[in-house]
Design an enzyme around this catalytic site. Structure first.
Site, PDB file in Angstrom:
ATOM      1  N   LYS A   1       7.131   7.099  63.689  1.00  7.23           N
ATOM      2  CA  LYS A   1       8.539   7.160  64.004  1.00  7.23           C
ATOM      3  C   LYS A   1       9.514   6.159  63.373  1.00  7.23           C
ATOM      4  O   LYS A   1      10.697   6.049  63.164  1.00  7.23           O
ATOM      5  CB  LYS A   1       8.777   7.034  65.591  1.00  7.23           C
ATOM      6  CG  LYS A   1       8.392   8.280  66.172  1.00  7.23           C
ATOM      7  CD  LYS A   1       8.217   8.086  67.624  1.00  7.23           C
ATOM      8  CE  LYS A   1       7.180   7.154  68.164  1.00  7.23           C
ATOM      9  NZ  LYS A   1       6.207   7.695  69.590  1.00  7.23           N
TER      10      LYS A   1
ATOM     11  N   SER B   1       1.222   6.500  65.518  1.00  8.15           N
ATOM     12  CA  SER B   1       2.528   7.343  66.443  1.00  8.15           C
ATOM     13  C   SER B   1       3.651   6.572  66.419  1.00  8.15           C
ATOM     14  O   SER B   1       4.801   7.110  65.954  1.00  8.15           O
ATOM     15  CB  SER B   1       1.990   7.501  67.840  1.00  8.15           C
ATOM     16  OG  SER B   1       3.098   7.687  68.783  1.00  8.15           O
TER      17      SER B   1
ATOM     18  N   ASP C   1       4.783  13.706  65.609  1.00  8.41           N
ATOM     19  CA  ASP C   1       4.106  12.954  66.645  1.00  8.41           C
ATOM     20  C   ASP C   1       4.634  13.332  67.888  1.00  8.41           C
ATOM     21  O   ASP C   1       4.068  13.039  68.915  1.00  8.41           O
ATOM     22  CB  ASP C   1       4.912  11.560  66.236  1.00  8.41           C
ATOM     23  CG  ASP C   1       4.725  10.808  67.595  1.00  8.41           C
ATOM     24  OD1 ASP C   1       3.560  10.263  67.717  1.00  8.41           O
ATOM     25  OD2 ASP C   1       5.527  10.235  68.256  1.00  8.41           O
TER      26      ASP C   1
ATOM     27  N   ARG D   1      -1.424  14.544  73.728  1.00  9.36           N
ATOM     28  CA  ARG D   1      -2.258  13.379  74.102  1.00  9.36           C
ATOM     29  C   ARG D   1      -1.991  12.903  75.450  1.00  9.36           C
ATOM     30  O   ARG D   1      -3.008  12.670  76.039  1.00  9.36           O
ATOM     31  CB  ARG D   1      -2.149  12.136  73.124  1.00  9.36           C
ATOM     32  CG  ARG D   1      -2.703  12.271  71.797  1.00  9.36           C
ATOM     33  CD  ARG D   1      -1.926  11.584  70.648  1.00  9.36           C
ATOM     34  NE  ARG D   1      -2.265   9.944  71.109  1.00  9.36           N
ATOM     35  CZ  ARG D   1      -1.476   9.014  70.941  1.00  9.36           C
ATOM     36  NH1 ARG D   1      -0.443   9.189  70.290  1.00  9.36           N
ATOM     37  NH2 ARG D   1      -1.654   8.002  71.336  1.00  9.36           N
TER      38      ARG D   1
ATOM     39  N   HIS E   1      10.935  -2.817  68.122  1.00 10.84           N
ATOM     40  CA  HIS E   1      10.185  -1.753  68.920  1.00 10.84           C
ATOM     41  C   HIS E   1       9.279  -2.332  69.709  1.00 10.84           C
ATOM     42  O   HIS E   1       8.730  -3.218  69.219  1.00 10.84           O
ATOM     43  CB  HIS E   1       9.417  -0.783  67.888  1.00 10.84           C
ATOM     44  CG  HIS E   1       8.706   0.401  68.874  1.00 10.84           C
ATOM     45  ND1 HIS E   1       9.446   1.529  69.113  1.00 10.84           N
ATOM     46  CD2 HIS E   1       7.490   0.348  69.397  1.00 10.84           C
ATOM     47  CE1 HIS E   1       8.562   2.009  69.811  1.00 10.84           C
ATOM     48  NE2 HIS E   1       7.335   1.629  70.084  1.00 10.84           N
TER      49      HIS E   1
HETATM   50  N1  URA Z   1       4.146   4.759  72.283  1.00 12.37           N
HETATM   51  C1  URA Z   1       4.329   5.776  71.384  1.00 12.37           C
HETATM   52  O1  URA Z   1       5.336   5.796  70.956  1.00 12.37           O
HETATM   53  N2  URA Z   1       3.153   6.245  70.982  1.00 12.37           N
HETATM   54  C2  URA Z   1       1.696   6.187  71.715  1.00 12.37           C
HETATM   55  O2  URA Z   1       0.955   6.545  71.077  1.00 12.37           O
HETATM   56  C3  URA Z   1       1.890   5.214  72.591  1.00 12.37           C
HETATM   57  C4  URA Z   1       3.156   4.499  73.107  1.00 12.37           C
END
Ligand code: URA
Length: 437
Positions: A187, A183, A161, A168, A82
């Site tokens: 995931k 966050s 999320d 956000r 990621h």
């Molecule tokens: N990427 C994400 O998935 N979440 C965040 O809060 C910031 C970047």
């Protein structure tokens, strides 16, 4: 439990319990708690911060707010990768076929781009016919059959999320370390891999502008992953200028393909090799960094990574002939150089501005529903440390609208800082964080 009391406790600097966090995450996901109360809580968290325990509770609550993928039907150690997002970040397009060609089962969920950062799914959709809308059975079957599958994130993966991130995004509460860490990790944990390799970007094109914040985020995410029993490693890499030369969907796909043919930019190749090394070690396919690097380089030299990309494209309905004939990709109608108006050495590029230039050309999303133009973008000709003369190209602009092209030209030139002195290049890989670091 009243939401009002939870907001008040956090506003006053208190530490929320696991139950309080679960209560607001569940209530918000079900639509029982209104946006304005959760916005107030996010702002309280932004200012008061969260402890490591609170961050862990938030991550778990979001991870289990929807489906948690079970990848046990795929043999071997599944290693996910990621990136925290950047400009010209086409890493997954080259790295995942390299890792798959080394025997790592790649079962990857990716996202679309938002704002000045691009997304893997949009780039993959540059191949005509390519679909990322796989159901979990097709996804698992493809990995078992060809060793690689990439699907779009389903609505049911960490839905809490999804809702919180959207909130956000419009309440100026994205850039809080604990909120970003929870966050991303919620995931990643819900996506079911056994090990996770994180590419944490730092610099003017990244969320984390300051190196110390990027390291803190990397440590926090490694801690969260390790706590969940997953082997988690983070690489902190430079995003103070675009990665490679190409910025824009099809332009980046072509650069990733060129990299798999052995013609990649040095920084981009280095990132793929560094992250790939960690993936191979975590996945039990190499015992040392040297061995991992050798194996990864050989996937480029013997063409197996390129062949794996073609297999991936074909298996998901795309036209794989584009992998071998990149001239088939459609081109923008305006392709012209942006010439330097100064002479000297490139000292700094305001990286975020280059991402915004691509966005202005139509290559990115202003809102989640924007339709993007896959052909537009920029291919840099000069990067930090390079010398440029007046009238030499700094970049090649790809546009479909003359007005947009003119506006981008001005903005692009303003983002280059050209100095008269010698410029030292900062290291590209800033560090590797593991549990024991
Ligand atoms: N990427 C994400 O998935 N979440 C965040 O809060 C910031 C970047």
């Amino acid at each position: 439990m009243r939401m009002y009391d939870i907001i008040m406790k956090k506003r006053n600097g208190g530490e929320l319990t696991e139950e309080e966090i679960r209560c607001f995450v569940e209530g918000y996901t079900k639509g029982e708690i209104p946006d304005y109360q959760v916005s107030a809580l996010m702002m309280a968290i932004y200012f008061q911060k969260m402890t490591a325990a609170e961050t862990l509770y938030l991550t778990k609550a979001m991870e289990y707010s929807g489906e948690v993928l079970d990848l046990s039907a795929i043999a071997g150690i599944k290693v996910d990768k990621h990136s925290t997002g950047g400009v010209g970040d086409k890493t997954s397009l080259a790295l995942t076929p390299m890792a798959a060609a080394c025997g790592i089962p790649v079962a990857k969920m990716s996202g679309r781009g938002l704002g000045h950062t691009g997304g893997t799914i949009d780039k993959l959709e540059s191949f005509p016919g390519f679909s990322t809308a796989l159901d979990s059975r097709q996804f698992i079957d493809n990995v078992n059959r060809i060793g690689i599958a990439i699907m779009g994130q389903t609505a049911d993966l960490a839905p809490a999320d999804k809702k919180l991130y959207a909130l956000r995004d419009v309440t100026a509460t994205v850039d809080n370390l604990s909120l970003i860490a929870s966050s991303i990790m919620s995931k990643k944990l819900a996506a079911g891999a056994d090990a996770i390799v994180l590419d944490v970007k730092t610099g003017s094109g990244a969320f984390m502008k300051r190196e110390e914040d990027a390291f803190a985020l990397a440590k926090e995410m490694v801690e969260l992953g390790s706590n969940a029993g997953k082997h988690t490693i983070a690489v902190v890499s430079d995003m103070d200028q675009p990665l490679g030369f190409a910025v824009g969907n099809i332009l980046e796909v072509i650069e990733a393909i060129e990299t798999l043919k052995g013609n990649g930019p040095a920084d981009f190749l280095e990132l793929c090799l560094t992250l790939g090394t960690q993936m191979l070690i975590a996945g039990g396919k190499a015992e040392s960094e040297e061995e991992a690097r050798e194996k990864l380089v050989s996937t480029i030299e013997n063409g197996s990574a390129l062949a794996k990309l073609a297999q991936l494209v074909e298996a998901q309905g795309g036209d794989a002939s584009y992998v071998y004939h990149t001239e088939k990709f459609p081109k923008a109608s305006i392709v012209e150089p942006i010439l330097s108006d100064r002479e000297g050495t490139i000292r700094h590029i305001v990286c975020e501005e280059i991402g915004i230039c691509s966005l202005m050309l139509g290559g990115g999303r202003e809102t989640k529903d924007s339709v993007i133009d896959l052909t537009v973008g920029l291919v840099l000709q000069k990067k930090v440390g390079d010398y440029v003369k007046v009238g030499e190209p700094l970049a090649i602009l790809h546009a479909n609208d003359a007005g947009q092209a003119a506006a981008v030209r001005r903005r692009f030139l303003a983002s280059y800082d050209i100095a008269q002195e010698v410029v030292e290049k900062a290291p590209f890989i800033k560090g590797v964080i593991t549990k024991s670091t």
